[in-house]
Design a protein around this motif. Structure first.
Motif, mmCIF file in Angstrom:
data_model
loop_
_atom_site.group_PDB
_atom_site.id
_atom_site.type_symbol
_atom_site.label_atom_id
_atom_site.label_comp_id
_atom_site.label_asym_id
_atom_site.label_seq_id
_atom_site.Cartn_x
_atom_site.Cartn_y
_atom_site.Cartn_z
ATOM 1 N N THR A 111 0.874 -1.225 0.013
ATOM 2 C CA THR A 111 0.226 0.011 -0.123
ATOM 3 C C THR A 111 0.777 1.375 -0.057
ATOM 4 O O THR A 111 0.830 2.279 -0.664
ATOM 5 C CB THR A 111 -0.955 -0.098 1.201
ATOM 6 N N LEU A 159 -4.747 1.427 -6.648
ATOM 7 C CA LEU A 159 -4.458 1.338 -5.340
ATOM 8 C C LEU A 159 -5.239 0.094 -4.552
ATOM 9 O O LEU A 159 -4.881 -0.598 -3.672
ATOM 10 C CB LEU A 159 -4.872 2.647 -4.362
ATOM 11 N N GLU A 161 1.002 4.038 -2.852
ATOM 12 C CA GLU A 161 0.585 5.300 -2.490
ATOM 13 C C GLU A 161 1.697 6.476 -2.950
ATOM 14 O O GLU A 161 1.356 7.553 -3.620
ATOM 15 C CB GLU A 161 0.053 5.447 -1.234
ATOM 16 N N TYR A 205 1.433 6.652 -6.634
ATOM 17 C CA TYR A 205 0.236 7.325 -6.936
ATOM 18 C C TYR A 205 0.014 8.921 -6.690
ATOM 19 O O TYR A 205 -0.405 9.621 -7.475
ATOM 20 C CB TYR A 205 -0.830 6.754 -6.103
ATOM 21 N N ASN A 206 0.605 9.404 -5.706
ATOM 22 C CA ASN A 206 0.810 10.628 -5.317
ATOM 23 C C ASN A 206 2.000 11.519 -5.954
ATOM 24 O O ASN A 206 1.904 12.796 -5.563
ATOM 25 C CB ASN A 206 1.083 10.784 -3.807
#
Length: 653
Positions: A211, A236, A215, A218-219
């Motif tokens: 995760t 995600l 993340e 993803y960010n």
């Protein structure tokens, strides 16, 4: 494609990849190696479809593509650059700088006599038999080709310098074990109560770590055009990466993977991956100093040892094209698109669909009245003419005067006050007590000053031109409030000279400053317009740090230098910030390469050279030599996460 001077050939292949049905096998219906039919067979219905091949190779011949290279005058000149314009020094920036190239030139002088002959690297595979035939023709005989730069025909020849193989090819070509009992470290099963479990390998990620990894990616918010939008490449929900293209993989390996695993996995495994990423980044750089290659090779030996220690051989495989093209059922169609795009480079007045024209230039936008006289970049947003506070206006004007090379205020002061010490002169130049006096001194100076200086000395128009976006030096900048949620184009860095005045002593230091673009101003000096960036700067005294592997970390929430917010737009370097996994308050700084970056080859670009040494950003994680000599089963598995249950005894009722 044939109309553009290229095409492809369909060659039938054995369903088990044993042979290609060509040359002596052209009319064969059954594979002589495995006995399978050449034609498609429905195993369920036991039906054979004659004249429908079981497998087809689409071969795009290399010879037409090589000939196409010389039909472009610019590319033809570039192909001869290594012989005509290359700088002969100790920097590796072209294959011609390598010993392999020199060996070919020495062994085959007739080949080396014409710099237009090509020396190539190539992949080896059973399906490359047609390519090998073409390469043999190019080496032994050559093909007649037109050179657009010299406007003459010549015989083009080519030779293969290197081959690149995936890990399983070592088994096929070199007999190296890559599977089976000796193919990878053994994870010994353990009995725990009524369960038999296989321990988690050292590279296994827990659910929480997966995760965090996803993340982080993803960010990511990077400058527009830097790479794909990673938030669209990360699921995600499934904790997976999806739809990455070749360039995205490069960016992942060279830039983002080390920070995505920064706080996860065992340290030894994480360090091995990080070392590999940094070395991969170094060999992908534009220039490598030859004297550093031995050190690079030594570090590579250590890194490969660590990778082989912690990972099974199946990890060391090149990506399969079919797994990454858009149409997995017809990958040849996507490859054809790439070929058409390649060929379009050599057709006049042809634009590639989906690729916008180059917009990064320093010549202004002639459609914008406000930018006609701008020599430093191009506005790419609407203009607003506004009045600003007097305090900021004076600071902006003074910064222009301080940083315009033609304004020699310090020399003027020294001439007017020959007996004053350097500390006084520097203080008066840096912090003048009367701005109006400085302007007056410059405007009435008897020394020879340019027209530009005289206009600047009179001050700019009190109305400031403001923009939200600006192209300069190969970068696209946007103010923080206008950059949106997908991209990050507001990161700014500048190298400044710090002046330290202590009594009668003046010292100078160079430091990098990092900040966020707040506003874009253009001051109108009538003769010329000068763009400035007003930024929020991170406090350099306490909030800029270097970690053990060379990353620069800043705390964007702690600001400083509030009395000096401006820089000239031409002085900036674009950066972007990624939140640090180890400390959410800190951000890791990444430098952005300009889009119109061109190699000058006059000097080695230290910023984009190898990354292993002090003048570069990253430092390889240290490996204790004693650790290399130790071997323990504990190196291969994790004890802090559950393994895989492979057998469970049923309890008696």
């Amino acid at each position: 494609m044939k109309a553009m001077g290229s095409g492809y050939t369909k060659i039938h292949a054995c369903i088990n990849d044993c042979i290609l049905y060509r040359n002596e096998y052209k009319d064969v219906k059954i594979c002589p190696t495995c006995g399978k039919s050449r034609w498609k067979v429905d195993e369920k219905e036991k039906i054979m479809y004659e004249n429908i091949p079981a497998k087809v190779l689409w071969y795009f011949p290399i010879i037409p593509r090589m000939k196409q290279l010389f039909q472009s005058k610019t590319i033809a000149q570039n192909l001869k650059w290594h012989a005509n314009d290359r700088t002969h020094d100790d920097v590796l920036r072209h294959p011609a700088d390598t010993p392999a190239w020199a060996t070919i030139d020495k062994r085959y002088p007739e080949f080396a006599n014409d710099p237009r002959n090509l020396q190539l690297g190539n992949d080896i595979d059973v399906f490359l038999a047609p390519l090998i035939d073409d390469l043999e023709l190019l080496f032994d005989v050559g093909v007649e080709t037109y050179d657009a730069s010299s406007k003459e025909m010549f015989t083009l020849r080519a030779v293969v310098l290197w081959t690149i193989n995936d890990y399983p090819a070592l088994g096929t070509l070199c007999g190296c074990p890559y599977s089976g009992y000796k193919g990878c470290p053994e994870l010994q099963a353990r009995i725990e109560g009524n369960k038999t479990t296989l321990p988690a390998a050292s590279y296994t990620l827990t659910t929480e770590e997966k995760t965090m990894f996803c993340e982080t990616l993803y960010n990511l918010r990077v400058p527009q055009g830097y790479c794909s939008n990673f938030s669209s490449l990360v699921s995600l929900k499934d904790r997976k990466l999806i739809g990455l293209k070749s360039h995205d993989y490069h960016m992942l390996m060279q830039q983002f993977l080390p920070i995505a695993i920064r706080s996860i996995m065992p340290k030894s495994t994480r360090d091995a991956i990080t070392r590999f990423c940094f070395i991969f980044k170094s060999i992908c750089s534009k220039e490598i100093k030859v004297k550093e290659l031995d050190k690079l090779q030594e570090e590579l030996y250590v890194t490969l040892f660590l990778l082989e220690k912690y990972f099974p051989p199946s990890f060391f495989d090149v990506m399969v094209i079919k797994g990454h093209v858009r149409n997995k059922n017809k990958p040849e169609g996507c490859i054809a698109e790439e070929t058409i795009e390649f060929l379009s480079e050599f057709q006049k007045n042809m634009n590639i669909v989906g690729i916008p024209p180059e917009k990064h230039n320093n010549f202004g936008n002639q459609n914008d009245d406000y930018s006609i006289s701008l020599r430093d970049g191009t506005p790419v947003s609407a203009c607003r003419s506004v009045q600003v506070s007097l305090d900021l206006f004076i600071k902006a004007h003074f910064y222009v005067m301080q940083n315009t090379t033609e304004v020699r205020h310090k020399a003027f002061l020294k001439n007017q006050h020959p007996f004053k010490r350097n500390a006084w002169l520097e203080n008066e130049h840096t912090y003048p007590s009367n701005m109006i006096q400085v302007e007056k001194e410059l405007s009435v100076s008897k020394e020879s000053v340019s027209e530009t200086v005289r206009w600047i000395s009179h001050g700019p128009n009190t109305n400031v031109l403001k923009y939200d976006a600006y192209n300069i030096n190969g970068y696209t900048f946007r103010t923080k409030c206008r950059e949106g949620k997908v991209h990050q184009n507001s990161g700014v860095s500048v190298v400044g000279t710090d002046t330290h005045i202590s009594k009668e002593v003046v010292t100078y230091d160079q430091n990098s400053y990092y900040g966020v673009l707040k506003e874009i101003w253009v001051l109108d000096y009538h003769l010329k317009k000068i763009p400035l960036f007003m930024c929020d700067w991170v406090d350099n005294k306490n909030e800029v740090k270097k970690d053990l592997i060379g990353y620069t970390l800043v705390e964007l929430g702690r600001l400083g230098h509030k009395d000096d917010p401006f820089i000239l737009a031409s002085q900036e370097r674009q950066v972007f910030y990624v939140t640090d996994q180890l400390n959410k308050k800190m951000s890791i700084v990444f430098m952005t390469r300009p889009k119109n970056y061109r190699d000058t080859y006059d000097n080695v670009d230290e910023e984009f050279s190898t990354v292993l040494f002090p003048h570069n950003d990253n430092i390889l994680p240290r490996v204790d030599p004693l650790d290399l000599r130790k071997e323990s089963r504990n190196d291969y598995f994790r004890t802090d996460c559950p393994g895989i249950v492979i057998h469970k005894e049923h309890e008696n009722p």
